[in-house]
Design an enzyme around this catalytic site. Structure first.
Site, PDB file in Angstrom:
ATOM      1  N   GLU A   1       0.828  -1.317  -0.223  1.00  0.00           N
ATOM      2  CA  GLU A   1      -0.080  -0.032  -0.088  1.00  0.00           C
ATOM      3  C   GLU A   1       0.778   1.381   0.004  1.00  0.00           C
ATOM      4  O   GLU A   1       0.475   2.178  -0.727  1.00  0.00           O
ATOM      5  CB  GLU A   1      -0.866   0.051   1.132  1.00  0.00           C
TER       6      GLU A   1
ATOM      7  N   HIS B   1     -11.927  -5.663   8.475  1.00  0.00           N
ATOM      8  CA  HIS B   1     -12.205  -5.233   7.297  1.00  0.00           C
ATOM      9  C   HIS B   1     -13.506  -4.381   7.366  1.00  0.00           C
ATOM     10  O   HIS B   1     -14.243  -4.515   6.437  1.00  0.00           O
ATOM     11  CB  HIS B   1     -12.761  -6.782   6.632  1.00  0.00           C
TER      12      HIS B   1
END
Ligand SMILES: Cc1ncc(C[n+]2csc(CCOP(=O)(O)OP(=O)(O)O)c2C)c(N)n1
Lengths: 318, 320
Positions: free
Chosen positions: B60, B127
């Site tokens: 990322e 999540h």
């Protein structure tokens, strides 16, 4: 390994029946990686376990019914319904629950190893991570620090050919096993579909670690035989590749080996199956967690530390 | 006007912009042949090829950092975080590079980072997060959060064209649940609030998925409730907030994010500072308590703001 496969197959049915919320990840075909490596660790060693390493939990003595309760988000699950199906680790067995941010756990394991070294203890930490995980900075930071400090940590790279849909050649230009040398410690490849090969390599890595010689990077070469998670039909994987690896199924191989030694593997299968069915029944009786407790446990009131992992099958003792 | 899901509207926005502007390209994990974890970029690689639909390694910080670098060179990258939660791994690049470059050097960082966020589907603590407030605290980053399909498309197009770094909070739970008429062709939606329903007795302020919760909760209350959809958190449309609060004199703020220092806290502070005299009751907040989002559906439902929670808060305030 049979228990791992049996539990995961059963859990996938429960998932399809809507009894397992969220998504579901399994380690079909990778059973030898966690089984062989965990078997080589002693009870006082610490484990940071990834999503396809159920055998590690089982070997450390987590009872199958609690694993099912975990998958179903029940009150008796290891995380008491707090974290998702495969993200668990039983503190009382010396295991840290999986952190989703890959591979944050490499640094946790490195920190544990640092504590062992600071206290002069004969212990070792082990952590698993995928080929995808090797692309993040934290991979390098863990390897570098462990190398600088010669820490007693074992890094197991589960090279299972794909990170979600991403094949190896899109993930790195050079196999990460080559990187170990650059950080000052050995990188060793092992057949990740052979539990005995995994055991041997990890046992040697542990000996090095305990002797103060530092970390080892072990590449377990294997294949992810199912999709990334339950929703993934893995159309992106060529059929020939699946077929090639199916022929190397780690359980079939180990069963043939044991049968040649005269072991009645059918009896083992039967007892595993019975144990799994009983576990599912018991887990289904576990209540849903009580919403009144949802705010409990954000801050600790007293120290709660990792304990040793003396499971029924665990503990290779050197 | 075709009817589209929220998810299709996001795809449509990217397709329009990529067709119209050679500089626009996509980066992210598994977005190519696989079409993305949520299939938002399904088929994109066939139309635009791997140079403009770039499958990245699991990295990322690299995705965001390289997006910044290419933007500084005049490209317009749209970077996808597979789940908004993983943006924490690219935090430094956003906070310290993207948000500060124009201020320091006068160089614009035209990047859009797509962040599939939010809970409600048993995703567990890693999540389900709504990380927008992490970034509201870092100057130089714009943050938008659409609640409808039409806005999802328009806000994304605006984000791509905006010369600044824009975080696009797309709510996962709305992907396939929310449908609506979406204008064809390209159009920009401004980074300002929108009145989702007019009312006179109470204002409910929300954004993202909570707009739908607010609309449902207030549909049949005794009282005329205005629902204000913020759409943009940075810039925050202070005038629209104050105008509505001055009209109704009562306000309930709904946040799906954890309550501490959430976007709604900023809204509450603005109201306290600038509309205190106009209030006929306390500013009420409904938000997720400060715990990680639990996995078990029973626990998750008990922390995420539900229709009943919002309805109850509105009822009490109406009676105040
Ligand atoms: C930092 C981070 N980014 C993205 C993800 C989303 N994600 C979950 S698993 C996965 C693929 C992981 O591949 P690999 O590391 O090879 O492990 P495998 O699943 O193949 O065992 C991705 C991209 C994540 N968990 N963490």
């Amino acid at each position: 390994m049979l228990m791992m496969r049996g539990i995961e197959e059963r859990a996938m049915t429960l998932y399809r029946q809507g009894k397992v919320p969220g998504s579901f990840y399994d380690g079909f075909g990778q059973e030898a990686v966690s089984a062989g490596a965990t078997w080589a660790m002693a009870a006082q060693d610490r484990l940071c376990i990834l999503h396809r390493d159920l055998a590690a939990h089982i070997i450390r003595g987590v009872e199958p019914w609690r694993i099912f309760a975990q998958y179903m988000g029940r009150a008796d699950g290891i995380t008491r319904g707090r974290d998702g199906n495969v993200h668990f680790g039983d503190r009382t067995k010396g295991c840290v629950g999986m952190v989703s941010m890959l591979p944050d756990m490499m640094l946790i394991a490195t920190g544990m190893a640092m504590a062992f070294k600071l206290r002069g203890e004969e212990r070792c930490a082990i952590t698993w991570f995928g080929d995808g995980s090797t692309s993040r900075g934290d991979f390098h930071e863990a390897m570098n620090w462990a190398g600088v400090q010669k820490l007693p940590v074992i890094f197991i790279l589960e090279n299972n050919q794909y990170a979600y849909s991403t094949p190896l050649d899109q993930q790195f230009a050079v196999n990460p096993i080559e990187r170990a040398a650059a950080y000052g410690f050995p990188g060793v490849s092992a057949d990740g579909n052979d539990p005995e090969a995994m055991f041997e390599v990890v046992r040697a890595a542990r000996e090095r670690a305990i002797a103060g010689e530092g970390p080892t990077l072990v590449e377990a070469v294997t294949m992810r035989m199912h999709g990334h998670a339950a929703h993934d039909d893995m159309k992106y994987v060529p059929t020939a590749q699946v077929e090639e690896w199916r022929a190397k199924d780690p359980i079939d191989r180990q069963v043939r080996r044991l049968e040649a030694l005269g072991v009645d593997t059918q009896a083992v299968r039967d007892s595993v199956k019975a144990e799994i069915e009983a576990a599912v029944e018991r887990a289904l009786q576990s209540p849903q967690p009580d919403p009144e407790t949802v705010l409990d446990g954000l801050f600790a009131d007293e120290p709660a530390l990792l304990e040793d992992g003396n499971g029924p099958w665990s503990g290779f003792r050197s | 006007m075709p009817t589209m899901t929220y998810l299709q509207a996001i795809s449509d926005a990217m397709r329009e912009e990529m067709r119209a502007d050679e500089r626009v390209f996509l980066m992210g994990e598994d977005i190519g042949t696989f079409g993305g974890a949520f299939k938002v970029t399904d088929g994109f690689i066939d139309e635009f090829g791997p140079k403009r639909v770039m499958d990245t390694p699991l990295a990322e910080s690299a995705i965001i950092g390289c997006a910044i670098g290419s933007a500084v060179e005049g490209l317009r990258p749209i970077a996808e975080m597979q789940f908004s939660d993983f943006v924490s791994c690219g935090f430094d690049q956003l906070v310290n590079v993207a948000g500060k470059t124009y201020y320091r050097m006068g160089l614009s960082v035209n990047i859009t980072v797509r962040l599939p966020s939010g809970g409600g589907f048993s995703g567990g603590p890693y999540h389900s997060q709504n990380p927008e407030a992490w970034f509201m605290h870092a100057p130089g980053l714009k943050i938008v959060a659409p609640s409808t399909a039409e806005d999802a498309k328009g806000l994304l197009i605006s984000a791509v064209r905006d010369p600044n770094p824009v975080l696009f909070m797309e709510h996962k739970h709305l992907y396939r649940r929310v449908k609506g008429d979406v204008p064809t062709g390209s159009y920009e939606t401004p980074f300002t609030a929108r009145i989702a329903r007019e009312g006179t007795d109470l204002t409910v302020i929300a954004y993202g998925a909570m707009v739908h919760t607010a609309l449902e909760a207030t549909a049949d209350l005794d009282g005329s409730v205005e629902v204000l959809d913020l759409r943009s958190l940075v810039p925050l449309d202070e005038e629209a907030i104050l105008k509505s609060v001055r009209k109704t004199s009562k306000v309930v703020i709904v946040d799906e994010a954890n309550q501490m220092c959430a976007a709604g806290a900023q809204v509450a502070a603005i109201i306290a500072e600038r509309a205190f005299e106009d209030l006929d009751g306390p500013v009420v907040r409904v938000a997720t308590p400060d715990v990680p989002i639990p996995f078990s559906p029973t626990l998750e439902q008990s922390v995420l703001p539900q229709v009943d929670d919002v309805r109850e808060a509105c009822r009490e305030l109406l009676e105040y």
